[in-house]
Motif scaffolding. Structure first.
Motif, PDB file in Angstrom:
ATOM      1  N   VAL A 174       0.819  -1.213   0.000  1.00 49.54           N
ATOM      2  CA  VAL A 174       0.000   0.000   0.000  1.00 49.54           C
ATOM      3  C   VAL A 174       0.854   1.266   0.000  1.00 49.54           C
ATOM      4  O   VAL A 174       1.904   1.329   0.618  1.00 49.54           O
ATOM      5  CB  VAL A 174      -0.983   0.015   1.193  1.00 49.54           C
ATOM      6  N   GLY A 175       0.369   2.251  -0.717  1.00 47.33           N
ATOM      7  CA  GLY A 175       1.029   3.547  -0.816  1.00 47.33           C
ATOM      8  C   GLY A 175       1.932   3.683  -2.023  1.00 47.33           C
ATOM      9  O   GLY A 175       2.068   4.781  -2.574  1.00 47.33           O
ATOM     10  N   LEU A 176       2.562   2.601  -2.462  1.00 46.33           N
ATOM     11  CA  LEU A 176       3.526   2.711  -3.548  1.00 46.33           C
ATOM     12  C   LEU A 176       2.852   3.005  -4.884  1.00 46.33           C
ATOM     13  O   LEU A 176       3.354   3.808  -5.679  1.00 46.33           O
ATOM     14  CB  LEU A 176       4.353   1.428  -3.639  1.00 46.33           C
ATOM     15  N   GLY A 177       1.717   2.367  -5.146  1.00 44.55           N
ATOM     16  CA  GLY A 177       1.001   2.655  -6.386  1.00 44.55           C
ATOM     17  C   GLY A 177       0.512   4.086  -6.441  1.00 44.55           C
ATOM     18  O   GLY A 177       0.461   4.707  -7.505  1.00 44.55           O
ATOM     19  N   VAL A 178       0.134   4.617  -5.282  1.00 42.77           N
ATOM     20  CA  VAL A 178      -0.312   6.010  -5.208  1.00 42.77           C
ATOM     21  C   VAL A 178       0.831   6.933  -5.617  1.00 42.77           C
ATOM     22  O   VAL A 178       0.686   7.806  -6.479  1.00 42.77           O
ATOM     23  CB  VAL A 178      -0.799   6.344  -3.788  1.00 42.77           C
ATOM     24  N   ALA A 179       1.985   6.739  -4.998  1.00 45.24           N
ATOM     25  CA  ALA A 179       3.143   7.566  -5.320  1.00 45.24           C
ATOM     26  C   ALA A 179       3.563   7.392  -6.774  1.00 45.24           C
ATOM     27  O   ALA A 179       4.053   8.337  -7.408  1.00 45.24           O
ATOM     28  CB  ALA A 179       4.300   7.218  -4.388  1.00 45.24           C
ATOM     29  N   GLU A 224       1.009   5.736   5.149  1.00 40.19           N
ATOM     30  CA  GLU A 224       2.295   5.318   4.600  1.00 40.19           C
ATOM     31  C   GLU A 224       3.198   6.528   4.352  1.00 40.19           C
ATOM     32  O   GLU A 224       2.829   7.466   3.652  1.00 40.19           O
ATOM     33  CB  GLU A 224       2.091   4.558   3.277  1.00 40.19           C
ATOM     34  N   GLY A 225       4.407   6.463   4.922  1.00 41.88           N
ATOM     35  CA  GLY A 225       5.323   7.596   4.813  1.00 41.88           C
ATOM     36  C   GLY A 225       5.737   7.910   3.397  1.00 41.88           C
ATOM     37  O   GLY A 225       5.996   9.070   3.057  1.00 41.88           O
ATOM     38  N   ASN A 226       5.797   6.887   2.526  1.00 38.57           N
ATOM     39  CA  ASN A 226       6.269   7.158   1.165  1.00 38.57           C
ATOM     40  C   ASN A 226       5.293   8.061   0.405  1.00 38.57           C
ATOM     41  O   ASN A 226       5.694   8.771  -0.519  1.00 38.57           O
ATOM     42  CB  ASN A 226       6.487   5.862   0.395  1.00 38.57           C
TER      43      ASN A 226
END
Length: 799
Positions: free
Chosen positions: A134-139, A177-179
């Motif tokens: 989670v979060g990586l696809g958003v970024a 998520e921090g990223n």
């Protein structure tokens, strides 16, 4: 109580037949996504006893949002990162569009079926960005937006068409998520365009209900980063109720209602709403009349009419956006909307049981045996729905995946010359692999061909210290706007002449390794995403490969193609101390799929590897490449590489000194410890005649080749032999191996298993510390004396 299936009134500018088709498909998406999960858990044979899982509640909360996007708003050039737990909704939509076969849905979460989370490489239905961690696809959408600007401003793709919107469907809990926050700040620096994040604000995470009024810091955060924020809170039915007597009080009551209470009342249904409203708003003019006019079911439908489930409200918001500024939509939704456990705090992994599914199927009007039928239970004729689906903009003219032509790569690169004094006993001038890398790129920067033009470099604020400065001086920093170098204008002397413009070929990042790897993923997918092939090169300090490891793994899982350079590496970094000294990164290079790792010792090896790497990044069965380099200057061999020698270097290793026919020992080394290995081998010659010296340029390539050969032999090709088997075949079976690497000893210790040689494996398996190279190599037992001691143990003691 079961929340009603989605539905809403039509906006004034939406044709009634189009609105009816959208509502019917919205209903079908909810059914198919729920049935897909139910089938996987209850109806498909279960051979291992493990729960198939799935996320019916998390899927239900985004049905309306995704229906609006895919069936009305998206165009072929738009790219979407679907929140991981909404994978069933995505697959159901693709099935309705004719882009996913039924058998894939039936095999959801099974081998060869639709994947648990959307995957570019494992799914067959045109996933734009893989999600799951989670979060990586958003970024990823942020950096895809940056890459789209990069290729458009350089005229690498036609400029006549409208740019695509990079869209992320974001679970509100993903914002922990921090990223994501790292990407937001980086996006602000680069003035991102054509970017939408749609937050599924259902106010529930995996374990709990999220903090009250979280929307306030979310709103403030995005506004501070220069985004437009659009809040979708109340649907048309509730907005109409707010216009009635007592409506202001009702709105205030809902606004003030704690998330946990709202979720609990959603689960309880109309009777629960009535109890609280009657008590809390007693005496408010108009409330009694509103309650009297609604039975429990109608009251429940009213109170859960949030904008994220109101198709008209969602369409108005999406179509109301003009311009290219980044937009954050905060869409209020209910987790599990339309399902029996809507709002329940334990619904994240909840599944409808067979009895609940039977009731749900009846309510949806789907006949027994027609569960997979695309239009069963809908109130619109199939022919009308087929015509509608054929007219959806998303499936209109224009490719969604592009084929980018390969870029010709020079056969070889000139080998940088060393400088300084000769080392005693070793020919050649001194040079480090890190400096050699910078000088090779500097030479490439002088080229005027397409190869040099397609390289784009990136670094998380360590551009100079990873030797990219010369490249940037010549090629400049990429920026959407032309900015002058103020220091140069003010006549301040600096070695860095870094102009910033759309012409630049270096993307400078802040100190966030996740951002580097996600940017490399976006750059490495520029060909299939936008039709323009790029050759991305990213540099970072080698120990911080581990800091960005999740994002690196994410990039590789998507089959993004790039070159990552980790430098400086190992305890060889010496005075910098343990926090900056990498140990396990060679094992990461060996272990990660889609990544080929090298650790050359000499500049000529590096030159051969780089030429191969740029070709491998473009090969159909290729992948990404990782170089582990060093700042240690070592004497360079005076030699001219033959094609066979370059081939051996790329294959993973070669004999510097081949073993004699009666050799009892060989020393194998990787990378910066070459001088110690060479010196130990020189001293061994007197006592161990015929001892061999093996340079391992890629433990990864040697290991992969060995595994491939073993697999081929198991499948019947008994003659299959790997490069490492041919190399070690020159060493007598009774001989021993001493392996040495500035990294974990397991990097090379496996060599003994190839031909059953005894092994003494030297390396670093403790955290490093400050010191100079002689002290550290001695303390961690990778110096010349340690190699000699290991050789004596192996030869004299036979162990």
């Amino acid at each position: 109580m079961t929340t009603p299936a989605p539905g809403s009134a039509a906006p004034a500018d939406l044709a009634p037949d189009r609105r009816a088709c959208l509502q019917a498909l919205e209903r079908k998406v909810l059914w198919l996504s729920s049935w897909m999960i139910h089938n996987a858990n209850y109806l498909r044979p279960n051979r291992d006893g493990l729960k198939a899982g799935g996320h019916q509640a998390s899927s239900a909360s985004v049905v309306t949002l995704m229906t609006a996007l895919y069936f009305d708003v998206l165009r072929p050039q738009d790219r979407v990162a679907v929140k991981p737990h909404a994978s069933p909704v995505y697959h159901a939509i693709q099935y309705l569009l004719g882009r996913q076969p039924r058998e894939k849905l039936e095999a959801f979460r099974g081998f060869g079926g639709a994947q648990s989370y959307p995957s570019r490489t494992k799914d067959s239905d045109d996933v734009d960005f893989s999600t799951g961690s989670v979060g990586l696809g958003v970024a990823m959408t942020s950096f895809a937006s940056l890459v789209q600007d990069y290729v458009r401003l350089k005229n690498l793709i036609p400029a006549d068409g409208a740019p695509g919107r990079m869209i992320a469907l974001v679970g509100d809990a993903e914002l922990d998520e921090g990223n994501i926050h790292e990407a937001l700040l980086e996006g602000w620096k680069h003035d991102l365009r054509n970017l939408w994040w749609v937050i599924d604000y259902n106010r529930q995470s995996l374990d709990s209900v999220v903090s009250d009024r979280l929307f306030n810091p979310i709103d403030q955060l995005f506004r501070a980063m220069g985004w437009r924020v659009v809040t979708l809170k109340y649907g048309k039915r509730l907005e109409a109720a707010f216009a009635l007597p007592g409506g202001d009080a009702l709105r205030q009551w809902i606004d003030d209602c704690p998330n946990s209470l709202y979720s609990a009342l959603t689960y309880r249904g109309g009777a629960g709403w009535r109890e609280h409203l009657r008590r809390d708003l007693a005496g408010v003019v108009g409330i009694k009349e509103l309650l009297d006019e609604h039975d429990d079911d109608a009251l429940h439908r009213l109170m859960v009419n949030l904008a994220g489930h109101d198709l008209d409200s969602v369409l108005e918001a999406f179509h109301g956006i003009e311009g290219d500024e980044p937009v954050c939509f905060i869409a209020y939704t209910i987790k599990g909307y339309g399902l029996p456990f809507a709002g329940h705090k334990d619904n994240h992994a909840g599944l409808m049981n067979p009895e609940q599914m039977a009731q749900f199927q009846s309510a949806m009007g789907v006949p027994q045996g027609a569960e997979w039928d695309r239009f069963a239970g809908l109130d619109r004729p199939a022919a009308e729905l087929e015509r509608f689906l054929a007219s959806v903009p998303f499936v209109g003219a224009g490719p969604r995946r592009h084929a980018a032509s390969p870029i010709a790569v020079p056969e070889t690169f000139p080998v940088p010359k060393g400088s300084g004094r000769h080392d005693a006993g070793q020919a050649g001038m001194r040079l480090s692999t890190q400096e050699a890398f910078g000088r090779i790129l500097n030479d490439i920067a002088r080229r005027t061909d397409d190869f040099a033009a397609r390289i784009v470099t990136a670094s998380p604020d360590v551009t100079v210290s990873t030797n990219l400065g010369g490249w940037v001086n010549q090629r400049g920093i990429f920026d959407r706007r032309r900015r002058e170098d103020v220091f140069r204008e003010q006549k301040v002397v600096s070695a860095q002449r870094w102009s910033m413009s759309p012409d630049g070929q270096h993307i400078e990042l802040g100190i966030a390794e996740h951002n580097l790897f996600i940017l490399l993923a976006a750059l490495g997918l520029s060909g299939p995403l936008f039709g323009a092939r790029l050759l991305p090169v990213g540099t970072l300090y080698d120990p911080f490969v581990m800091r960005g490891l999740d994002a690196l793994n994410y990039a590789l899982y998507q089959d993004a193609r790039f070159l990552v350079v980790g430098t400086p590496s190992g305890i060889t970094l010496a005075p910098e101390g343990g926090a900056h000294q990498s140990i396990a990164t060679p094992l990461i290079g060996v272990g990660l799929p889609g990544l080929v790792s090298f650790e050359p010792a000499f500049a000529d090896e590096l030159a051969a590897i780089l030429a191969w790497a740029f070709r491998h990044m473009q090969a159909e069965e290729g992948g990404s490449v990782y170089l582990r380099l060093s700042t240690r200057t070592i004497a360079q061999p005076e030699r001219s590489l033959t094609p066979a020698m370059r081939e051996a270097i790329v294959a993973g290793g070669y004999w510097v000194v081949p073993p004699g026919p009666d050799a009892s020992l060989a020393v194998a080394y990787t990378g910066a410890v070459a001088p110690e290995a060479i010196e130990a081998h020189r001293q061994l010659q007197e006592d161990v005649p015929g001892a061999g010296l093996l340079a391992v340029t890629s433990a990864d390539r040697l290991h992969a080749g060995w595994r491939d050969a073993q697999r081929a032999r198991r499948q019947g090709d008994r003659a299959a032999r790997a490069p490492v088997e041919r190399l070690l075949g020159a060493l007598p079976a009774e001989a021993a191996l001493v392996t040495v690497v500035d990294g974990h000893p397991a990097t090379l210790s496996w060599l003994g298993a190839v031909a059953r040689h005894r092994v003494q494996a030297l390396g670093v398996d403790r955290f490093g510390q400050s010191g100079d190279i002689p002290d550290l190599y001695r303390a961690y037992h990778i110096d010349t004396d340690a190699i000699l001691e290991a050789a004596a143990c192996a030869v004299l003691d036979g162990v």
